[in-house]
Design a protein around this motif. Structure first.
Motif, PDB file in Angstrom:
ATOM      1  N   ALA A  36     -12.440  -6.161  -7.323  1.00  0.00           N
ATOM      2  CA  ALA A  36     -10.987  -6.362  -7.308  1.00  0.00           C
ATOM      3  C   ALA A  36     -10.529  -7.038  -8.593  1.00  0.00           C
ATOM      4  O   ALA A  36      -9.489  -6.685  -9.165  1.00  0.00           O
ATOM      5  N   CYS A  51      -2.230  -1.332  -5.201  1.00  0.00           N
ATOM      6  CA  CYS A  51      -2.715  -0.533  -4.063  1.00  0.00           C
ATOM      7  C   CYS A  51      -2.201   0.906  -4.104  1.00  0.00           C
ATOM      8  O   CYS A  51      -2.166   1.588  -3.077  1.00  0.00           O
ATOM      9  N   GLU A  52      -1.773   1.350  -5.275  1.00  0.00           N
ATOM     10  CA  GLU A  52      -1.338   2.729  -5.493  1.00  0.00           C
ATOM     11  C   GLU A  52      -0.275   3.172  -4.491  1.00  0.00           C
ATOM     12  O   GLU A  52      -0.450   4.144  -3.749  1.00  0.00           O
ATOM     13  N   THR A  67     -13.729  -4.691  -0.076  1.00  0.00           N
ATOM     14  CA  THR A  67     -13.792  -4.592  -1.531  1.00  0.00           C
ATOM     15  C   THR A  67     -14.405  -5.862  -2.107  1.00  0.00           C
ATOM     16  O   THR A  67     -13.907  -6.963  -1.847  1.00  0.00           O
ATOM     17  N   HIS A 124      -5.568  -5.312   1.544  1.00  0.00           N
ATOM     18  CA  HIS A 124      -5.321  -3.968   2.069  1.00  0.00           C
ATOM     19  C   HIS A 124      -6.546  -3.062   2.003  1.00  0.00           C
ATOM     20  O   HIS A 124      -6.538  -1.974   2.590  1.00  0.00           O
ATOM     21  N   ARG A 125      -7.571  -3.495   1.315  1.00  0.00           N
ATOM     22  CA  ARG A 125      -8.803  -2.708   1.254  1.00  0.00           C
ATOM     23  C   ARG A 125      -9.985  -3.599   1.621  1.00  0.00           C
ATOM     24  O   ARG A 125     -10.757  -4.032   0.756  1.00  0.00           O
ATOM     25  N   HIS A 177     -10.569  -4.541 -11.366  1.00  0.00           N
ATOM     26  CA  HIS A 177      -9.434  -3.616 -11.235  1.00  0.00           C
ATOM     27  C   HIS A 177      -8.150  -4.295 -11.710  1.00  0.00           C
ATOM     28  O   HIS A 177      -7.289  -3.656 -12.331  1.00  0.00           O
ATOM     29  N   SER A 183       0.817  -1.215   0.000  1.00  0.00           N
ATOM     30  CA  SER A 183       0.000   0.000   0.000  1.00  0.00           C
ATOM     31  C   SER A 183       0.848   1.261   0.000  1.00  0.00           C
ATOM     32  O   SER A 183       0.529   2.236  -0.688  1.00  0.00           O
ATOM     33  N   ILE A 238      -5.183  -6.120  -3.190  1.00  0.00           N
ATOM     34  CA  ILE A 238      -6.338  -5.223  -3.085  1.00  0.00           C
ATOM     35  C   ILE A 238      -7.298  -5.734  -2.020  1.00  0.00           C
ATOM     36  O   ILE A 238      -7.765  -4.978  -1.155  1.00  0.00           O
TER      37      ILE A 238
END
Length: 328
Positions: A127, A168-169, A122, A118-119, A130, A88, A115
């Motif tokens: 996911a 996770c940007e 979702t 860490h999120r 994405h 992340s 994803i």
């Protein structure tokens, strides 16, 4: 403030009852939107330093110093906090995608996994969608999300690794020899992808390679490592064309210059091998292989010193002695 701050980093492995100092007092900064390259021969400590940034080194490895990511010291984080930071806040593109990807899981599942971790909350379908979008962004058709790693080409696998690193940007991406074993055309495509990533997303990137010519083209700054230390640091292109440290010069000379007949030259090899970490030579670790070594090189351990605008080098021939140098 720098996105990544490494201060006095030491990494020591334990093998056969002996200590192996792989990284010896490294200082380095990476800012957001900046690409910093790390160059050097195999065994110089590049990948070990990268592993220390996210605490990916084997159990029992001794790591001291500070590694601050957005001001927070990674080396003192709890395991829960470290787990939250990986992927992340900072992610890594490993050397050799076949070793970094799970061979029995589909590509899309592997990209979606961070994803989902860490999120929380979702939806799995979101996911997965994405993951397909990320594959498209790195130049792989979204339908390839249903493929296994062995069904992709080498370049596609490496692109999938980059997609996973972006899932996770993160603010920081570490690319450890990302073009290893790729042909020249695919290598150029992957490097262009990494360059666009930094430009379009504003991430900080630590790019590790033995190829100084690649780093000179890709990086804002380059640090050259030898025997676990940075021996020269400066702007990428200038370091390649006008290196100050004899080792950095030797790395640059190992690559051919392409152009008219007047400027063309054949690459030159560097004799000898890097020293055994268990038996480092006295003084400058490079002096047994150095063509310009003088008696002082055998007894003075030179640390980085200014060598011009935005440049530093660790050579007895550059600048004046300082109190940080240790007589052997």
């Amino acid at each position: 403030m720098s996105l990544l701050e490494i201060r006095d980093l030491h990494v020591t492995y334990r093998s056969g009852g002996a200590d192996l100092p792989a990284v010896r007092g490294v200082d380095l900064d990476v800012r957001a939107g900046e690409t910093v390259g790390i160059a050097g021969e195999s065994g110089c400590g590049k990948s070990t330093m990268a592993g220390a940034v996210l605490r990916l080194l084997p159990t029992g490895t001794k790591v001291t110093g500070a590694v601050r990511l957005a001001g927070e010291d990674v080396l003192t984080m709890s395991w829960g906090r470290l787990r939250a930071v990986r992927w992340s806040a900072a992610s890594i593109v490993f050397q050799g995608a076949m070793h970094g990807l799970n061979p029995v899981r589909r590509i899309g599942q592997q990209i979606a996994e961070p994803i989902l971790l860490h999120r929380p909350g979702t939806p799995a379908k979101k996911a997965a969608a994405h993951a397909g979008d990320l594959l498209e962004q790195v130049g792989v058709p979204a339908w390839r999300a249903g493929s296994y790693p062995h069904e992709l080409s080498g370049g596609q696998r490496q692109r999938a690794m980059i997609a996973m690193a972006l899932a996770c940007e993160p603010q920081l991406v570490i690319a450890d020899e990302p073009t290893t074993a790729l042909d020249v055309m695919v290598q150029a495509q992957v490097l262009a992808l990494l360059r666009d990533l930094v430009r379009d997303r504003g991430v900080g990137m630590l790019l590790i390679s033995h190829d100084l010519s690649v780093l000179a083209d890709m990086c804002d700054r380059v640090a050259v490592m030898y025997a676990g230390r940075i021996v020269e640091e400066g702007p990428g292109e200038r370091l390649f064309t006008d290196a100050a440290h004899p080792y950095a010069k030797a790395l640059a000379a190992a690559f051919p210059v392409i152009g008219d007949m007047a400027s063309r030259r054949a690459p030159r090899g560097l004799p000898g091998d890097p020293p055994d970490p268990r038996e480092l030579p006295s003084g400058c670790a490079f002096h047994p292989r150095c063509s310009v070594a003088v008696p002082e090189c055998e007894r003075i351990d030179v640390r980085l010193r200014p060598a011009g605008p935005e440049r530093a080098t660790a050579c007895v021939h550059i600048g004046a002695p300082s109190e940080l140098e240790v007589a052997q």
